[in-house]
Structure formats: structure tokens, C-alpha cells
Design an enzyme around this catalytic site. Sequence first.
Site, PDB file in Angstrom:
ATOM      1  N   TYR A   8       0.862  -1.176   0.000  1.00  0.00           N
ATOM      2  CA  TYR A   8       0.000   0.000   0.000  1.00  0.00           C
ATOM      3  C   TYR A   8       0.901   1.228   0.000  1.00  0.00           C
ATOM      4  CZ  TYR A   8      -3.085   3.741   1.401  1.00  0.00           C
ATOM      5  OH  TYR A   8      -3.769   4.913   1.422  1.00  0.00           O
ATOM      6  N   GLU A  47      -3.605   7.565  -3.714  1.00  0.00           N
ATOM      7  CA  GLU A  47      -3.101   6.280  -3.210  1.00  0.00           C
ATOM      8  C   GLU A  47      -3.042   5.224  -4.295  1.00  0.00           C
ATOM      9  OE1 GLU A  47      -5.615   4.900   0.038  1.00  0.00           O
ATOM     10  OE2 GLU A  47      -7.032   3.987  -1.350  1.00  0.00           O
TER      11      GLU A  47
END
Lengths: 381, 381, 292, 292
Positions: free
Chosen positions: A101, A189
Site C-alpha cells: 500500500y 493512493e
Amino acid sequence: MKLQEYRSKEILASHGVPVSVGEVATTPAQARAAADRIGGPVVVKAQVLVGGRGKAGGVKLAADPAEAEARAAEILGMTIKDVTVRTVLIAPAAEIAHEYYLGIVLDRASRAVAVIASAEGGVEIEETARTNPDAVLRLPLHPLLGLLEHNVRRVAFFLGLSPDLRGQFGSILRGLAEAFASSDADLAEINPLVVTAGGELLALDAKIVLDDSGLYRHPDLEAMRDANEEEPSEIAAREAGINFIKLDGSIGCMVNGAGLAMATMDLVKLAGGEPANFLDIGGGAKADRVAAAFRIILDDPNVRAILVNIFGGITRGDEVARGIVEARATLQRQVPMVVRIVGTNAAEAAQILEAANLITAASLDEAAARAVAAARGEAPA
Amino acid sequence: MKLQEYRSKEILASHGVPVSVGEVATTPAQARAAADRIGGPVVVKAQVLVGGRGKAGGVKLAADPAEAEARAAEILGMTIKDVTVRTVLIAPAAEIAHEYYLGIVLDRASRAVAVIASAEGGVEIEETARTNPDAVLRLPLHPLLGLLEHNVRRVAFFLGLSPDLRGQFGSILRGLAEAFASSDADLAEINPLVVTAGGELLALDAKIVLDDSGLYRHPDLEAMRDANEEEPSEIAAREAGINFIKLDGSIGCMVNGAGLAMATMDLVKLAGGEPANFLDIGGGAKADRVAAAFRIILDDPNVRAILVNIFGGITRGDEVARGIVEARATLQRQVPMVVRIVGTNAAEAAQILEAANLITAASLDEAAARAVAAARGEAPA
Amino acid sequence: MSILVDRETRLLVQGITGREGEFHSRAMAEYGTQVVAGVTPGKGGQTALDGRVPVFDTVDEAVRGTGANASCIFVPAPAAADAILEAADAGIGLVFCITEGIPALDMLRVYWVLRQAGVRLIGPNCPGATSPGQAKVGIIPGSIHREGAVGLVSRSGTLTYEVVQAMSDAGLGQTTCVGIGGDPIVGTSFIDVLDMFNQDPETEAIVMIGEIGGDEEERAAAFCAREVRKPMAAFIAGRTAPPGRRMGHAGAIISAGGGTAESKRAALQAAGVSIADSPSQIPSLLRAAGVR
Amino acid sequence: MSILVDRETRLLVQGITGREGEFHSRAMAEYGTQVVAGVTPGKGGQTALDGRVPVFDTVDEAVRGTGANASCIFVPAPAAADAILEAADAGIGLVFCITEGIPALDMLRVYWVLRQAGVRLIGPNCPGATSPGQAKVGIIPGSIHREGAVGLVSRSGTLTYEVVQAMSDAGLGQTTCVGIGGDPIVGTSFIDVLDMFNQDPETEAIVMIGEIGGDEEERAAAFCAREVRKPMAAFIAGRTAPPGRRMGHAGAIISAGGGTAESKRAALQAAGVSIADSPSQIPSLLRAAGVR
């Protein structure tokens, strides 16, 4: 404002981030053609802004173009959390060795832009933060210098990247930070950022959320707004310069000021009713804006009464009252209206409202109680 | 490192500053051809890095190509402050309504980048600062944010620019600031920045001085170095990694460390001599570098003695002594050499030097006195 | 007597010749505020408010020309962050920014620059501050105030007016009313203002008006429990507000568990603050806490 | 006893595995300095100095792993400014940067960031600091020192060694010797170090070694006249240096009238500082001022 996955990926790609972009399709036939051009197995992904599309069945693998067409047919038209899927993204399926992530977020509490990273990618970062907080790095950046080389190294070492991936990772994180800053984002993101079977880093999914206050200097991004996913009433409100959020109750609210609008909703609830909306009409409250607000509120068939709460302040109360009366005359559907105007020239305002047969109230508590009663069909106390 | 006017102008032009670039010429014929292409009256300007070229006759107007050729013939080959003019710039002559000064400088004392501006342009800014300090604005910029819009406005209003010039001025100042920062400059100035008879702003002359420490990341700028204007010995020194400045005395100095090198020169002077150079050989002082330093010093025919002053420190003194003896053996011209080596293994160093018949000294004062005596042909005391 | 603004405030208005700037400058001057200068680039040398206030091209000139020590900013959002920096750069120690809609990344930079320069910024997207009977800076209607001993701090605009009006109607006057602004990044926090009220000898009680989002109210509650011994009452707006409409994804990591009205009410209640369910309850809560 | 470095200094070396870094780390450890950690990105988990010093990938890990409270930087110029910021960011309060050739605009940013963070930077392009008998950080040869009561501050490298050696030879020991660095923009000025020596009870006299350029010595002289009551001696290098070889054009506005050796000597003399014509005179000037 949230951007769809394929838009977010396009932006990241323009900043040098290796992404699995693919092609968008709005029909199963287009999906088949896209899969055919891409070649090999593909993923068919619903393009919706709500979360949880994977669990809802909105992301499916397809081994060949025919299967891609079939999966797209299933997904297109599907409803995920009230949103109908109208677009799918056909992207090459990647063989995944590891998922990370990587995000950049404007953290308002600490007044900093922070990099968020985890070697446990592919799941929601909030979930990882809750179950395994040590697996999440939150690295605030210098507010004036932004992303520095030692920040990049720190994240790379935290993720335990092998030496041969560190160079590529640096350009990905720099690209993500550039995309974040140059688009006035609140969040950018990549989840997951994967290592492919071939040993390359690749952004498989991406999400960018923009700061609405920054949109004025990014007309190109503003144009990416997906009207499909918004309440038509909220779109109409935005175009009229009104801050509006639709809710499920029966009492429409029209207030000047966001805080007072929330307080008004709270008092409707306290009085036993349910607000039908949040509506901040902003400063001035001119007749045309008042009329637009009424129309937007009344577009909701659940609305049985309207509570207008205006704190006159700089604007003169009698002017607002006249605006309300004029606007009301233009409406096609009429519901009981409780109007409270305080502040400058409140007495003159009350006269005008009463002359127009509107229900008035001195206090906000009283106004809320009367609106609730009116919605139930009761006569004003 | 100073850049020539035409180089500085090219850089400013690439950042959107309107400049009167023109063309460079190294022969009168080229000057004529350039003037022909430009058309109309031109200015022929000597391209030298030393100041005062105007007073020295290095800048001349020419009404037509034939005159440009004649003026170029006068200027090319002319000597201005020891520099021979090898290049002229042929630039269109502008009709000037007003002259401003605009510069950006790294002000080391206040550790800030500052904009310097004056409505009295066309003369040296130091002169204006001395005679009429209120006519000079010195505006330090935020060290991390750089040039901001209110800085631009402040300068524009200080200069008293008319409203129609302010927009163009903003893009000039922003371009100058960009040029300054992106080339790691110490100074970027436009003097004069003129308002033409047509009412446009135009940079008539420009000067950029680069931070030598930043050159490693600007190979394109490093390539603009003008070897014509440097002492050949200084070029050779730079290529050997030696910090060298030629002076007029008779005692060559070779020292490790800039401060100690200056102190050594000072003591030569105190002892009644004149230093022939400043030379910092840097750390380590390996034999090949020592040899290069000796050759550079001895290239100067005025040199009658050499004073070597090395503070051993981390480097062992005996190693330096051996390097000196070896290097000396390779020299074509021999002059008396006084060598002082202190610090680690100084005693062993002294033995080696004495065995090689070099004059030694324990203290720096003594070394200076002996070098002065040796330059006069006196035997060591 | 008050915090932030008083009779000594010498106010400069940036954007004084704009519609909003002129209107509110007039209201401030009528309230008694010393409006000493205006700034509008390009209008230097003109005057505003019927010739009473000189207008300058730059804040620097305005400060040198008039000794202004506070600024109130009405310039449009695209130029507002720069206007704040200009005020700070010119030596103004107290800046109110009324403008709404300034991009968050601009404010992030401005926030840190002003903090490092030791300049107090109130706002942006705030209504300003009023010290009743002395001075008002910003857009809070002067008529709703009454001189007294209660300090009020709020993130809202009109909701603040609602509470102030309720207090004044009930005979509870104010030392100073401060709107810190509703934007995600503001220069001055609840805690900063609570600290000032806590130290102001004339302020006997404090009212705080919060709303959902962020964790400023929770942090303020911790500060109140630790430092404040004066009676306090609070109202938090947004118990019925829909969650998640403006919060980013990874941002939820940081504000995990915070942000709801209930969380803020509970934190303040635990800190000994009386909680109102309606703005109209504030006066009675203050009376119950012994405020005259 | 000393300033800046002492027995409590827990030193981290950034660039410890490089040639210079390793060589000087060894010399520092041999002098008695506690070298507790090294940082070289990509070599985390290895050791340096024959297994005695652990190497980390980042300063953050090194600080958390070893409690390092000071850093000495030997990384090459293109990465040195970032290394300084990394140290400051990881909570190191005292950073020595030995590296020379860092671009001035990089240092300008670093200077202000460290100042705002309250981190003390010595250098860049400096030889470091030694507190004789306790610790040395940097590249000053340990052998030239002697324990004693004179504090020394200098912009130079080898010229410092020259003066220190002359003092030690004359029996005049030092509390601490500090090289602040010869670059145009350094983190710590003469005044900063003079102030520390002035406040250090063990330092009885102060020696200052300056050189041409800038106006740091002139400003230091003003500080000495105002604050320092301890005996002082100074040497200024560059009386014979050619003017104008490194000074920008418009920059001369700012340093107008300053920068020459004579200007600095005169300013210091007026402030009551004894001026040496040669480094060798420093010990006798100190003795004449009553230093034992």
C-alpha cells in the site's frame, strides 16, 4: 471530489508511475474489443466511487475476450451501494508476487502532508492500521519542502524492498507526490502497488480525491467529475452555488451557514422529526438562490414541510423575507413552510412573512417544533 | 563563475524574459553580416567579464552594417583590464524611454536571496546604493517559498511602473527568479531593464554569476566557461583540482587549506616579501598533485622562491615530504624552496627534506623569513 | 477586558475597495474599530470610507504609513494565501482572514510560515472577532453583542451569531467572541483561544461552539480538563450530519475514532464542560454554573 | 568543562562506510569519542570499525536503535544537504557537516529549516570540534590538543590546527576548539560559539580565527564589545588576499565597507580583542592578557 480509478491512473501515469491502465468500456461488446486489443487474461472492474466493489462482485477475472464480454455484461448495470455501474475498466491481469500500500494524504489534524505505506497491501489501509498498526508507516513531510530523498529511502526501507526495486520505487513515490501536489489532492493512493511475477513494480489500482477548494485552478480535473454517481439534486445545488446534501427525512431545511444548518437539523431531530437535507444557502440569500433552494428541496417527494432559518446579520431580514415570498410563488408543489428570520430588521421580516401566510417562529427550538408538527399535518401551535 | 552577457541573455530568454539578444561575432565581417540580418542601427559590445567596458570604449553604436564592421574592427583585439576582446555582441539598438536596475542576489550575510531593484538603472548599482540609498530596494525573499506574488507587486510599485507595464514586469521578475534558482546562481541581474520608445520592457544587458559549488549539476552551464578570460595557470590548476589565484609577487606559496594559505601569504608580506600566488593544494597532497602545483607556480617567471607550508594533520608528514622531493625532481626550472611540514611525523619529514637539500623551518614566521631571503638570493640564516 | 482585539487595534483591511471589503470596513468603523488603512494593489493614493481611510498599494507601505497592527483580509480565494503572507511579511502580528475557499495545500504552507514567524492568524473562512464596546474585526454583526464577562469561541459563522444573540438577550455579555473558522486548516485552534480566555482576568466563563470533523474539540477537551478552571458551556453541531461525506480514505487512519458529534460531546462533558442540546440552552447552562 | 561535545556525546556517523567516513570514525573512536552508530543506505545490518559500530539504513533507525544524540556527516556534496535534513528530522539535535562543496542555495534552505527546528548545525565545510580529553567530532587531528581553559573558534581548517598547535606547545590547553566552516552559509556563526564560550564557566579566555569575506567577524566584534568580559585574542587571515575574486556584483551593496582583513581587525581591536599578526603570536597575547 473523488476521481474514478481509470482517471486516477491516467494522472499517475502522466507523472511517470507505471500503472496498469487498460481501457474503459460502457458495453459488453466494447469490453470484448478492449480485451482483444490488450491480449491475454484481463480484469473487468466496475468504475464506481463507492467502496467495497470487490466484495459486491464488481471486479472479475476473464481469461479471454469472450469471457471479458460475459463478465462485463454481468457487471454493467449492477448496483453497488445505490450506484449503478455504467463503465468498466478492462485491464491486463497481472501475476502478483507481492502487494504493497502506498498513499499520500493531507492530514488535517497534524496540518501535514503524510506518506502512508504498508507492506500489507491489497486490503483497506484502515483495516491494517487497526489490526496491525506496526505494519503501517505514517511519515509526515516537511510542509514547505515536500518529499525529500531521505523520506523516499525511509519508506523504501520500511517496506523492505529489495535493492533492485528501490530505484523504481523512488520514481513511483516521487511521481505520486507530484501528482498529489500538482492536482491539489486530499489523497492519492496506490493500492495495491504490486511486484509482478516479472519483478517490476506496478500500480494495479489507484485513487485520487481532490480538494474541492483547489478545483478552480484545475478545470481539466473538474471536467472529470462523474455526474453518474451524484444525486441529481446535489449537482443542481452545486450549479446554483448552494451547499446541499440529500438525506432521508421529511423536513426540508434551508439555512444560511454550515454550522447553523447542522444545528437546525439537530433540532429537527430533537423535536421528533427527521431532516430531509443539509442546505447552506450561503451569504446574501438572494431571491433567485432562495428559489433554486426551494426547488431542490421540493424535488424530494419525501419532503412534507420546509424549515427556513436565516440569521439576518449583515443581510437585512426584510429583504430575505421578500425573497422567500417571491420564490415561494414560483413553486409548483407547496408544502407548509416555517420561516424564522432573526437579526437585523427581524420585526419587519415577520410582518412580511405573516402577511404571506407563512408560519413564523421566534426561537430555533420553536421553529423546529412547528416544522415537525407541520410535516405531520398538524396546525401550528 | 561569471557568464558572458550573451550567455546570460540566452538563459534569461529561455525563462521568458524579453531580451535584446543579437548575435555574436569574432571577426568584423561576421559583425557586418550580423548587423545586416538584424537591420537598422545596432550596438557593438565587447564580450568581456571585467567591468568598465563602456568607459574603455568597448561598447559602440553603429548606424548600419558597414559602420558595425568598422566598430567591431576597433573593439576586437582591444585590451580591457588585461583581457583581450575576442568576441563582440551585435544587438539591435533600442530607443530608451527609461532605465531600471533589476537583480537577484544570494546575500550571504543575511542568508537570504534578495531582489535588488532601482528606478535609476544603467549605472552600477553599488554607485546608486552609495549616492542615493533610498533609490535602491533590497527585498529578501522567503528562504523556502522564494518569489511570491506580493514580492512582485512590491517591486513593481517601488519602481513606479505604470499599470500597463506591471503585467510584463511580473513575468520578467518571475523569469529572472527562475533563471537564478534553476542555474544555482549567486547573482542574476538585468541592467538596464529599459522601457523602449514603443512602451515595452526589454533587458538590454544581463549578467549571471554562478555558484561554483552548484556547477556539478549544470554541465551545460559549466560548458559556457570562457577560457579566454582566465589565467592559463588558473585553468590548469582547476583541472588539477587545485585552488589557485595568480598574484604579482616573487614568492610562490604552496599550502594545504585556504585559511592557512592566506595566513602564509600574509606572513610573507610581513617578512618583507610579496606572494606570487594563493594556492590551496587541498587534503592528502599526493605526489602528482604536488608536482602539478609546482609546475603551475613555476610557470610564473616572477617566482624566485617557493614556500611550502603543510600542516600534516591526518596526512603523515613524511609522506608529504617524499612527495615534494619526488615532484621537485621532475621540474624544469629550479628555485630555492623553503619547506615547513608540521604535525604527524614532522621530524621524519624534516630529515627527508634536509637530505634532499631543501631549506626547512620549524615555525611559519621563520619559513616566511627564509623564503623572502632566498628570493633575494640570500643564503638561509 | 478582552482578547485579540480592543481599542488599541489599528486595523488594516486588505481588499478594502472590493464590495465585501468596503461594506464590512464601514460596519467595523461604525462599531468603533480604528480602521486606519486599506490595501488594494493599484489603488494606492486613493481613499476609502468617504475619504476617511487611506488606501495603499502594498501592506508594507500601509504599515509604515499608518502604524497598522492588525489586518483583516477580504481578497478572493486565489489571492488570499498570498495576502496573508504579505501581511506577515510586513510585520503585522495579527491577521484575520475572512475569505473562504482557499486551497488546503496553500493554507498548509501559510500555516507553517506564519507559525514560524510568530504571527497570529485567525481563519481563514472565519467571521472574525468582536470585543463588545471596543472593536470588531470581521463580519460578525455588531448589534448582537453585549459587554460582559463571557468569552466565546466557535468554528462556525451564523451559528455563533445565534448563540451570541441568545446570550445577549439573556443578559449575558461577552468579553470577546472569536470565530476561528470552519476550514480544515486554520491558523488558530480552539486551544489557542481557550488559553487566552483562561488567562484573561476579565473573562469569567467560556462558551465553545464546535462541530463534527477533525479532533480539535477532543483536544480542546483535554486542554480544558488540564488547564481551565472557569465555568464552560458548549454546543456541538452535527449530531444528525451524514458521516463520510468529506473524509478521505487514508485520512481515516489518523482521525480514527474521532470526528463525530457524540465523541466531542462526551470528551467535553468528561472535562467538566456543560453540554447544550440546543444553542438556546447556553445561557441557562451558564447561569446554572454560577455566571452572573 | 567544554561546549558542544563531551563524554556524553553519542555520535552517529553518516557515510561511515565511505573512505573518509571510515578513516575519521576510527580516529574519533581512538580519541575516546563514543561512536555509537553509522548510517549508509543499503548497508543496514552490517558493522563498521571492526564490528564495533552497527550500521543502519536510515538515521531514524540509528537513533531509535542506539540513542545517538549527535551526527557527523561525511557524505558527498550532492547528497549532503539531504543528509543534514535527515539527521534533523530524526531528532538529532547537533549536526556536524564536514562535506565541502554543497551548493549555496541548498544550504540556504537547510539553514532555515534547521534553525526553525531548533537543531544546531556546525558547518558545512568545517573540521568539527574537539573538547580535549573528552571527545572529538570531525577531522581535527587529536594529537595537537591539550586540556585547558581556552576556547577556540575558527572559520578555517589547517589554520586552526596551526594555532591550536602553537597554543598547546606553549602550554595553553583548550576547553573546546570549534571550526564553524568556511562556506558562505554555515549553520553556526562566530557569535553563537562566542556566546557558548562566554557562558561556559571553565572557559577563561577565547581565541577567534577569522578570514576575509562577509561581515561575520565585524558582527562578532560588536557582540564581544557588548557581552564578552573574558580575555580574547584573534588572528584574521587574508591581509594580502586579492579583492573581488569571489564576490558578486549586487552583493557588494550589502557587504559595502566590510569584508577586508583590516576592517575585521579594526572592529575586533575596538572591541578590546588582542590582534595577532601571526598565528605564533596568539599564545603570548593570551599570556599578556593574564591567561595562565
